[in-house]
Every structure is written in structure tokens, then in C-alpha cells.
Design a protein around this motif. Sequence first.
Motif, PDB file in Angstrom:
ATOM      1  N   VAL A 177       0.843  -1.195   0.000  1.00 43.92           N
ATOM      2  CA  VAL A 177       0.000   0.000   0.000  1.00 43.92           C
ATOM      3  C   VAL A 177       0.877   1.244   0.000  1.00 43.92           C
ATOM      4  O   VAL A 177       1.999   1.234   0.524  1.00 43.92           O
ATOM      5  CB  VAL A 177      -0.945   0.038   1.223  1.00 43.92           C
ATOM      6  N   LEU A 178       0.348   2.304  -0.582  1.00 43.28           N
ATOM      7  CA  LEU A 178       1.003   3.597  -0.520  1.00 43.28           C
ATOM      8  C   LEU A 178       0.484   4.322   0.715  1.00 43.28           C
ATOM      9  O   LEU A 178      -0.723   4.336   0.981  1.00 43.28           O
ATOM     10  CB  LEU A 178       0.723   4.410  -1.781  1.00 43.28           C
ATOM     11  N   PHE A 179       1.390   4.908   1.489  1.00 46.15           N
ATOM     12  CA  PHE A 179       1.038   5.516   2.770  1.00 46.15           C
ATOM     13  C   PHE A 179       1.530   6.962   2.795  1.00 46.15           C
ATOM     14  O   PHE A 179       2.655   7.246   2.392  1.00 46.15           O
ATOM     15  CB  PHE A 179       1.683   4.722   3.907  1.00 46.15           C
ATOM     16  N   HIS A 180       0.686   7.855   3.289  1.00 40.90           N
ATOM     17  CA  HIS A 180       1.088   9.257   3.407  1.00 40.90           C
ATOM     18  C   HIS A 180       1.778   9.458   4.752  1.00 40.90           C
ATOM     19  O   HIS A 180       1.144   9.481   5.807  1.00 40.90           O
ATOM     20  CB  HIS A 180      -0.133  10.174   3.302  1.00 40.90           C
ATOM     21  N   GLY A 181       3.094   9.565   4.706  1.00 43.99           N
ATOM     22  CA  GLY A 181       3.866   9.727   5.928  1.00 43.99           C
ATOM     23  C   GLY A 181       5.328   9.911   5.598  1.00 43.99           C
ATOM     24  O   GLY A 181       5.727   9.956   4.429  1.00 43.99           O
ATOM     25  N   SER A 182       6.129  10.008   6.639  1.00 47.94           N
ATOM     26  CA  SER A 182       7.559  10.235   6.491  1.00 47.94           C
ATOM     27  C   SER A 182       8.304   9.097   7.171  1.00 47.94           C
ATOM     28  O   SER A 182       8.125   8.854   8.367  1.00 47.94           O
ATOM     29  CB  SER A 182       7.939  11.582   7.133  1.00 47.94           C
ATOM     30  N   VAL A 183       9.123   8.365   6.400  1.00 48.10           N
ATOM     31  CA  VAL A 183       9.863   7.215   6.932  1.00 48.10           C
ATOM     32  C   VAL A 183      11.343   7.550   6.999  1.00 48.10           C
ATOM     33  O   VAL A 183      11.949   7.952   6.007  1.00 48.10           O
ATOM     34  CB  VAL A 183       9.663   5.955   6.068  1.00 48.10           C
ATOM     35  N   ILE A 184      11.896   7.346   8.182  1.00 44.13           N
ATOM     36  CA  ILE A 184      13.336   7.520   8.369  1.00 44.13           C
ATOM     37  C   ILE A 184      13.895   6.237   8.953  1.00 44.13           C
ATOM     38  O   ILE A 184      13.217   5.547   9.730  1.00 44.13           O
ATOM     39  CB  ILE A 184      13.651   8.731   9.265  1.00 44.13           C
ATOM     40  N   ALA A 185      15.108   5.882   8.563  1.00 41.06           N
ATOM     41  CA  ALA A 185      15.753   4.677   9.080  1.00 41.06           C
ATOM     42  C   ALA A 185      16.944   5.071   9.944  1.00 41.06           C
ATOM     43  O   ALA A 185      17.693   5.998   9.614  1.00 41.06           O
ATOM     44  CB  ALA A 185      16.218   3.782   7.935  1.00 41.06           C
ATOM     45  N   SER A 200      24.992  10.486  10.531  1.00 37.19           N
ATOM     46  CA  SER A 200      25.112   9.506   9.460  1.00 37.19           C
ATOM     47  C   SER A 200      24.382   8.193   9.761  1.00 37.19           C
ATOM     48  O   SER A 200      24.187   7.376   8.853  1.00 37.19           O
ATOM     49  CB  SER A 200      26.587   9.202   9.186  1.00 37.19           C
ATOM     50  N   ARG A 201      23.956   7.994  11.000  1.00 35.64           N
ATOM     51  CA  ARG A 201      23.193   6.773  11.320  1.00 35.64           C
ATOM     52  C   ARG A 201      21.783   6.826  10.725  1.00 35.64           C
ATOM     53  O   ARG A 201      21.138   5.789  10.573  1.00 35.64           O
ATOM     54  CB  ARG A 201      23.083   6.611  12.840  1.00 35.64           C
ATOM     55  N   ALA A 202      21.318   8.020  10.420  1.00 40.20           N
ATOM     56  CA  ALA A 202      19.947   8.207   9.932  1.00 40.20           C
ATOM     57  C   ALA A 202      19.934   8.388   8.426  1.00 40.20           C
ATOM     58  O   ALA A 202      20.736   9.141   7.867  1.00 40.20           O
ATOM     59  CB  ALA A 202      19.305   9.406  10.612  1.00 40.20           C
ATOM     60  N   VAL A 203      18.996   7.693   7.760  1.00 42.41           N
ATOM     61  CA  VAL A 203      18.825   7.799   6.310  1.00 42.41           C
ATOM     62  C   VAL A 203      17.350   8.052   6.023  1.00 42.41           C
ATOM     63  O   VAL A 203      16.484   7.320   6.530  1.00 42.41           O
ATOM     64  CB  VAL A 203      19.288   6.517   5.584  1.00 42.41           C
ATOM     65  N   MET A 204      17.068   9.057   5.226  1.00 42.19           N
ATOM     66  CA  MET A 204      15.694   9.350   4.850  1.00 42.19           C
ATOM     67  C   MET A 204      15.245   8.341   3.794  1.00 42.19           C
ATOM     68  O   MET A 204      15.839   8.234   2.724  1.00 42.19           O
ATOM     69  CB  MET A 204      15.602  10.766   4.290  1.00 42.19           C
ATOM     70  N   VAL A 205      14.198   7.591   4.094  1.00 41.46           N
ATOM     71  CA  VAL A 205      13.670   6.622   3.138  1.00 41.46           C
ATOM     72  C   VAL A 205      12.686   7.297   2.191  1.00 41.46           C
ATOM     73  O   VAL A 205      12.805   7.181   0.970  1.00 41.46           O
ATOM     74  CB  VAL A 205      12.987   5.445   3.872  1.00 41.46           C
ATOM     75  N   ASN A 206      11.716   8.002   2.754  1.00 49.95           N
ATOM     76  CA  ASN A 206      10.757   8.743   1.934  1.00 49.95           C
ATOM     77  C   ASN A 206      10.019   9.740   2.810  1.00 49.95           C
ATOM     78  O   ASN A 206       9.552   9.392   3.893  1.00 49.95           O
ATOM     79  CB  ASN A 206       9.766   7.798   1.261  1.00 49.95           C
ATOM     80  N   ASP A 207       9.896  10.972   2.332  1.00 50.50           N
ATOM     81  CA  ASP A 207       9.326  12.040   3.146  1.00 50.50           C
ATOM     82  C   ASP A 207       7.858  12.320   2.852  1.00 50.50           C
ATOM     83  O   ASP A 207       7.306  13.280   3.386  1.00 50.50           O
ATOM     84  CB  ASP A 207      10.144  13.325   2.948  1.00 50.50           C
ATOM     85  N   ASP A 208       7.220  11.504   2.025  1.00 53.73           N
ATOM     86  CA  ASP A 208       5.832  11.826   1.696  1.00 53.73           C
ATOM     87  C   ASP A 208       4.975  10.607   1.386  1.00 53.73           C
ATOM     88  O   ASP A 208       3.925  10.407   1.997  1.00 53.73           O
ATOM     89  CB  ASP A 208       5.792  12.789   0.505  1.00 53.73           C
ATOM     90  N   LYS A 209       5.403   9.784   0.431  1.00 57.48           N
ATOM     91  CA  LYS A 209       4.569   8.673  -0.030  1.00 57.48           C
ATOM     92  C   LYS A 209       5.379   7.387  -0.146  1.00 57.48           C
ATOM     93  O   LYS A 209       5.628   6.880  -1.245  1.00 57.48           O
ATOM     94  CB  LYS A 209       3.925   9.020  -1.375  1.00 57.48           C
ATOM     95  N   PRO A 210       5.790   6.807   0.980  1.00 54.46           N
ATOM     96  CA  PRO A 210       6.457   5.508   0.915  1.00 54.46           C
ATOM     97  C   PRO A 210       5.469   4.414   0.545  1.00 54.46           C
ATOM     98  O   PRO A 210       4.253   4.568   0.706  1.00 54.46           O
ATOM     99  CB  PRO A 210       6.966   5.311   2.350  1.00 54.46           C
ATOM    100  N   LEU A 211       5.988   3.308   0.066  1.00 58.67           N
ATOM    101  CA  LEU A 211       5.192   2.102  -0.146  1.00 58.67           C
ATOM    102  C   LEU A 211       5.516   1.118   0.969  1.00 58.67           C
ATOM    103  O   LEU A 211       6.692   0.956   1.344  1.00 58.67           O
ATOM    104  CB  LEU A 211       5.488   1.487  -1.508  1.00 58.67           C
ATOM    105  N   LEU A 212       4.486   0.457   1.493  1.00 56.05           N
ATOM    106  CA  LEU A 212       4.648  -0.515   2.569  1.00 56.05           C
ATOM    107  C   LEU A 212       4.185  -1.878   2.085  1.00 56.05           C
ATOM    108  O   LEU A 212       3.022  -2.033   1.709  1.00 56.05           O
ATOM    109  CB  LEU A 212       3.831  -0.107   3.799  1.00 56.05           C
ATOM    110  N   ARG A 213       5.090  -2.852   2.091  1.00 57.22           N
ATOM    111  CA  ARG A 213       4.708  -4.227   1.746  1.00 57.22           C
ATOM    112  C   ARG A 213       4.480  -4.996   3.042  1.00 57.22           C
ATOM    113  O   ARG A 213       5.346  -5.021   3.924  1.00 57.22           O
ATOM    114  CB  ARG A 213       5.774  -4.914   0.911  1.00 57.22           C
ATOM    115  N   ILE A 214       3.318  -5.621   3.131  1.00 54.92           N
ATOM    116  CA  ILE A 214       2.887  -6.256   4.372  1.00 54.92           C
ATOM    117  C   ILE A 214       2.817  -7.758   4.157  1.00 54.92           C
ATOM    118  O   ILE A 214       2.107  -8.237   3.262  1.00 54.92           O
ATOM    119  CB  ILE A 214       1.514  -5.702   4.802  1.00 54.92           C
ATOM    120  N   GLY A 215       3.572  -8.507   4.944  1.00 48.90           N
ATOM    121  CA  GLY A 215       3.591  -9.952   4.780  1.00 48.90           C
ATOM    122  C   GLY A 215       3.789 -10.663   6.095  1.00 48.90           C
ATOM    123  O   GLY A 215       3.877 -10.045   7.163  1.00 48.90           O
TER     124      GLY A 215
END
Length: 253
Positions: free
Chosen positions: A91-99, A128-143
Motif C-alpha cells: 500500500v502507498l502511505f502518506h507519511g515520512s519514513v526515516i531509518a 550519518s546513522r539516519a537515512v531518509m527513506v521517503n518524506d511523503d509517499k512511501p510504499l509498505l509491503r505487508i507480509g
Amino acid sequence: MITKNYRIADRVVSVSSIYDEVHSYCSEYLTDEEAEYAVVTSREDIDYERRKSARENELEGLPVREYRDSYLEELAVYRKIAEKMPDYDTVLFHGSVIAVDGEGYLFTAKSGTGKSTHTQLWREYFGSRAVMVNDDKPLLRIGSGGVTAYGTPYNGKHRLGSNISVPLKAICILTRAEENRIVPISREQAYTMLIKQIYRPTDAVKMQKTLALADELADSVKLFRLGCNMDISAARTAYEGMNALTKTNFKAE
């Protein structure tokens, strides 16, 4: 039409568009692999996005803006990709993902609350420990093995994101507060926001699949609510709170 292939969320899509800007936008995801499905845009798609944007601005009391056709076509492409993704348990999710250290944390909130500002604090705090994955519309695979968060080309107005995937450890709903405080919440407390922030397909069958995936998402990751200010200490409170509480059998408020 201009056609190129892209690998997005471990699926290869063929995108055929009128304008080349669509492909410039997705260039970091370009691949020469064979496509699993195709997205084709038309003038009708662009007109639909223009009408939709006008309606949304009107509902929010904002002046009607005149968008470039190429920008509207970018919206059409992302919408068509989002419509297809439930077929792949995604699913596409409206949010901000950081790793941080390879584990993802998703922050979501009402518009204007400060998702991007908060994840910026994480980048400042962790370096440097933090990496921006997506700041608006990440995709989430659920399994069955959990939830994986993917970067996408659709990463917000500041284009903050990476073409990477990370295991998603937690979802946190942000609220504004004078003092920083994080608490675990139940799926019932989080569910309305989760449904609001997940892209909801127009196709009835895909919508049913999306609702089922939302249920799995709520059961697969820890859920939190963070009251935060804009001090860098908010990043420490959020990170330490989520990691401490995910290691214990906590009870939601």
C-alpha cells in the motif's frame, strides 16, 4: 509517448507518458528489467488530476492553482501505481519514513503538524546513522515476515528520500505539545488515522484488499502517539521511547 521501465517496491513497471518530466522524476528507479505491469497516461488522466486538485483546494478554502500538465501527469502516474500495488500486498502511505541503523520508523499526522520537521530533527540528532527513506509517499509491503518500507520517487516537495527498503519497526502518530512524550497506543486508537493515510483505490476489489492489508499493518508493527515540540530532544524521546517499549510487552493507553 515516452516509455521507460522502473523498479519500485521490488516490482517493475513500464511507464508510458506524454511528458518527459515524468521520467526525470523517476530517474533514480530506472531499470532495464522486464516489466510486470504497465502504466499508461492520457490527456484524460491529466484533466482528471486538474479537476481533483481544484476540488481539494476548494474544500480546504484555498485558491485554485494552475498546475503544469507535466506535474499533473506525475500525479496520474503515482495514482495508477498506487492502484496496482495491493495486488502485491503493498500500500502507498502518506507519511515520512526515516531509518536509523537500518530500521525504519514511520511518522504520520494531520497536514501541517510537522512530519518533515520531526524527521529532520532525527537526521540532525543521529547524523550519518539516519537515512531518509521517503518524506511523503512511501510504499509498505505487508507480509508474514513483517512490514517493509520502500522509498519511491514521490518523496515530497523537498525530494527527500532514497531508493532503498528497510524493515518497518513502528508507526508513530504525531501531535503538537509543549513537552515531548511518547506512549504506545492500540490498533483501535490508531486505526482511523491509518485508514485516512493509506491510499484507497477506486476499484472495489482492490479497496477490500487494501482494508485487509490495513488490518495486517496494524497488527504487524508497534503503534505510538508522540506529543512533541520542535526541539531536537523530540528525536531522542521518540527513538528511545519506541525502542524501549518495543522490547517489552507494553500496554497501550
